[in-house]
Design a protein around this motif. Structure first.
Motif, PDB file in Angstrom:
ATOM      1  N   LEU A 138      67.828  18.274  15.223  1.00  0.00           N
ATOM      2  CA  LEU A 138      68.038  17.214  14.246  1.00  0.00           C
ATOM      3  C   LEU A 138      68.702  17.737  12.970  1.00  0.00           C
ATOM      4  N   GLY A 139      68.400  18.969  12.598  1.00  0.00           N
ATOM      5  CA  GLY A 139      68.913  19.519  11.355  1.00  0.00           C
ATOM      6  C   GLY A 139      70.255  20.197  11.457  1.00  0.00           C
ATOM      7  N   HIS A 140      70.779  20.330  12.656  1.00  0.00           N
ATOM      8  CA  HIS A 140      72.043  21.043  12.851  1.00  0.00           C
ATOM      9  C   HIS A 140      73.173  20.459  12.018  1.00  0.00           C
ATOM     10  N   HIS A 141      73.290  19.161  11.973  1.00  0.00           N
ATOM     11  CA  HIS A 141      74.413  18.515  11.294  1.00  0.00           C
ATOM     12  C   HIS A 141      74.174  18.289   9.800  1.00  0.00           C
ATOM     13  N   LEU A 142      72.987  18.592   9.305  1.00  0.00           N
ATOM     14  CA  LEU A 142      72.662  18.328   7.911  1.00  0.00           C
ATOM     15  C   LEU A 142      73.408  19.255   6.962  1.00  0.00           C
ATOM     16  N   GLU A 143      73.694  18.748   5.774  1.00  0.00           N
ATOM     17  CA  GLU A 143      74.289  19.552   4.717  1.00  0.00           C
ATOM     18  C   GLU A 143      73.170  20.124   3.856  1.00  0.00           C
ATOM     19  N   VAL A 144      73.465  21.174   3.113  1.00  0.00           N
ATOM     20  CA  VAL A 144      72.496  21.772   2.201  1.00  0.00           C
ATOM     21  C   VAL A 144      72.221  20.786   1.068  1.00  0.00           C
ATOM     22  N   VAL A 145      70.940  20.529   0.808  1.00  0.00           N
ATOM     23  CA  VAL A 145      70.539  19.559  -0.208  1.00  0.00           C
ATOM     24  C   VAL A 145      70.093  20.259  -1.487  1.00  0.00           C
ATOM     25  N   VAL A 146      69.423  21.400  -1.350  1.00  0.00           N
ATOM     26  CA  VAL A 146      68.900  22.139  -2.497  1.00  0.00           C
ATOM     27  C   VAL A 146      69.431  23.562  -2.437  1.00  0.00           C
ATOM     28  N   GLN A 147      69.864  24.081  -3.604  1.00  0.00           N
ATOM     29  CA  GLN A 147      70.317  25.459  -3.678  1.00  0.00           C
ATOM     30  C   GLN A 147      69.480  26.213  -4.692  1.00  0.00           C
ATOM     31  N   VAL A 172      67.894  24.174   2.738  1.00  0.00           N
ATOM     32  CA  VAL A 172      67.869  24.818   1.433  1.00  0.00           C
ATOM     33  C   VAL A 172      68.632  26.127   1.549  1.00  0.00           C
ATOM     34  N   LYS A 173      69.553  26.361   0.604  1.00  0.00           N
ATOM     35  CA  LYS A 173      70.314  27.611   0.598  1.00  0.00           C
ATOM     36  C   LYS A 173      69.788  28.488  -0.530  1.00  0.00           C
ATOM     37  N   GLU A 210      64.959  40.420   0.581  1.00  0.00           N
ATOM     38  CA  GLU A 210      63.566  40.426   0.130  1.00  0.00           C
ATOM     39  C   GLU A 210      63.297  39.232  -0.782  1.00  0.00           C
ATOM     40  N   GLY A 211      64.253  38.919  -1.636  1.00  0.00           N
ATOM     41  CA  GLY A 211      64.120  37.787  -2.547  1.00  0.00           C
ATOM     42  C   GLY A 211      64.094  36.456  -1.812  1.00  0.00           C
ATOM     43  N   ARG A 212      64.823  36.373  -0.707  1.00  0.00           N
ATOM     44  CA  ARG A 212      64.835  35.127   0.082  1.00  0.00           C
ATOM     45  C   ARG A 212      63.462  34.862   0.674  1.00  0.00           C
ATOM     46  N   ALA A 213      62.823  35.891   1.208  1.00  0.00           N
ATOM     47  CA  ALA A 213      61.496  35.715   1.797  1.00  0.00           C
ATOM     48  C   ALA A 213      60.497  35.259   0.743  1.00  0.00           C
ATOM     49  N   THR A 214      60.582  35.821  -0.443  1.00  0.00           N
ATOM     50  CA  THR A 214      59.694  35.431  -1.540  1.00  0.00           C
ATOM     51  C   THR A 214      59.967  33.998  -1.964  1.00  0.00           C
ATOM     52  N   ALA A 215      61.243  33.617  -2.038  1.00  0.00           N
ATOM     53  CA  ALA A 215      61.615  32.264  -2.442  1.00  0.00           C
ATOM     54  C   ALA A 215      61.139  31.239  -1.415  1.00  0.00           C
ATOM     55  N   VAL A 216      61.287  31.553  -0.137  1.00  0.00           N
ATOM     56  CA  VAL A 216      60.823  30.642   0.918  1.00  0.00           C
ATOM     57  C   VAL A 216      59.309  30.471   0.840  1.00  0.00           C
ATOM     58  N   ALA A 217      58.593  31.568   0.645  1.00  0.00           N
ATOM     59  CA  ALA A 217      57.134  31.498   0.542  1.00  0.00           C
ATOM     60  C   ALA A 217      56.717  30.662  -0.667  1.00  0.00           C
ATOM     61  N   LYS A 247      71.029  32.804   4.865  1.00  0.00           N
ATOM     62  CA  LYS A 247      70.601  32.337   3.544  1.00  0.00           C
ATOM     63  C   LYS A 247      70.122  30.888   3.574  1.00  0.00           C
ATOM     64  N   THR A 248      70.138  30.255   4.727  1.00  0.00           N
ATOM     65  CA  THR A 248      69.778  28.851   4.842  1.00  0.00           C
ATOM     66  C   THR A 248      68.431  28.698   5.549  1.00  0.00           C
ATOM     67  N   VAL A 249      67.601  27.809   4.982  1.00  0.00           N
ATOM     68  CA  VAL A 249      66.273  27.550   5.535  1.00  0.00           C
ATOM     69  C   VAL A 249      66.167  26.054   5.806  1.00  0.00           C
ATOM     70  N   LEU A 250      65.640  25.698   6.966  1.00  0.00           N
ATOM     71  CA  LEU A 250      65.415  24.311   7.337  1.00  0.00           C
ATOM     72  C   LEU A 250      63.935  24.007   7.127  1.00  0.00           C
ATOM     73  N   LEU A 251      63.646  23.105   6.180  1.00  0.00           N
ATOM     74  CA  LEU A 251      62.264  22.755   5.844  1.00  0.00           C
ATOM     75  C   LEU A 251      61.920  21.362   6.348  1.00  0.00           C
ATOM     76  N   PHE A 252      60.677  21.183   6.777  1.00  0.00           N
ATOM     77  CA  PHE A 252      60.193  19.902   7.276  1.00  0.00           C
ATOM     78  C   PHE A 252      58.857  19.571   6.640  1.00  0.00           C
ATOM     79  N   LYS A 253      58.735  18.338   6.195  1.00  0.00           N
ATOM     80  CA  LYS A 253      57.450  17.830   5.700  1.00  0.00           C
ATOM     81  C   LYS A 253      57.361  16.363   6.099  1.00  0.00           C
ATOM     82  N   LYS A 254      56.418  16.068   6.993  1.00  0.00           N
ATOM     83  CA  LYS A 254      56.254  14.720   7.523  1.00  0.00           C
ATOM     84  C   LYS A 254      55.709  13.793   6.438  1.00  0.00           C
TER      85      LYS A 254
END
Length: 97
Positions: A14-23, A49-50, A56-63, A79-86
């Motif tokens: 579902l997220g394949h075609h999505l554009e980055v919303v938050v940077q 999210v990009k 190392e900073g990316r892992a901290t930012a994702v957490a 550098k891109t993370v796909l986040l889901f919250k129902k």
């Protein structure tokens, strides 16, 4: 609720075609980034999210984003993370069990 492998595959499709919303920029995860991410998750449920930081900073930012928003990671790709919250009400994404 932890996402299963099957659910993650479904969300990645579902997220394949999505554009980055938050940077997330050089200043990292700020209150503004957290509020923008929360708003995007409320609006869309599934967002990209990009993160412009070193590995190392990316892992901290994702957490930090996960802790602040309560979202789950469906995929991390570079550098891109796909986040889901129902959504609690009127969720448009139905995940298989």
């Amino acid at each position: 609720m932890e996402l299963t492998g099957k659910q993650k595959r479904q969300l990645r499709a579902l997220g394949h075609h999505l554009e980055v919303v938050v940077q997330v920029g050089q200043s990292g995860v700020t209150e503004g980034i957290i509020s923008a991410t929360n708003q995007a998750l409320d609006d869309h449920e599934l967002i990209k999210v990009k993160i412009a930081d070193e590995r190392e900073g990316r892992a901290t930012a994702v957490a930090a984003l996960i802790d602040a928003t309560g979202a789950q990671v469906a995929q991390t790709l570079g550098k891109t993370v796909l986040l889901f919250k129902k959504r609690k009400k009127s969720s448009k994404i139905v995940l298989d069990d």
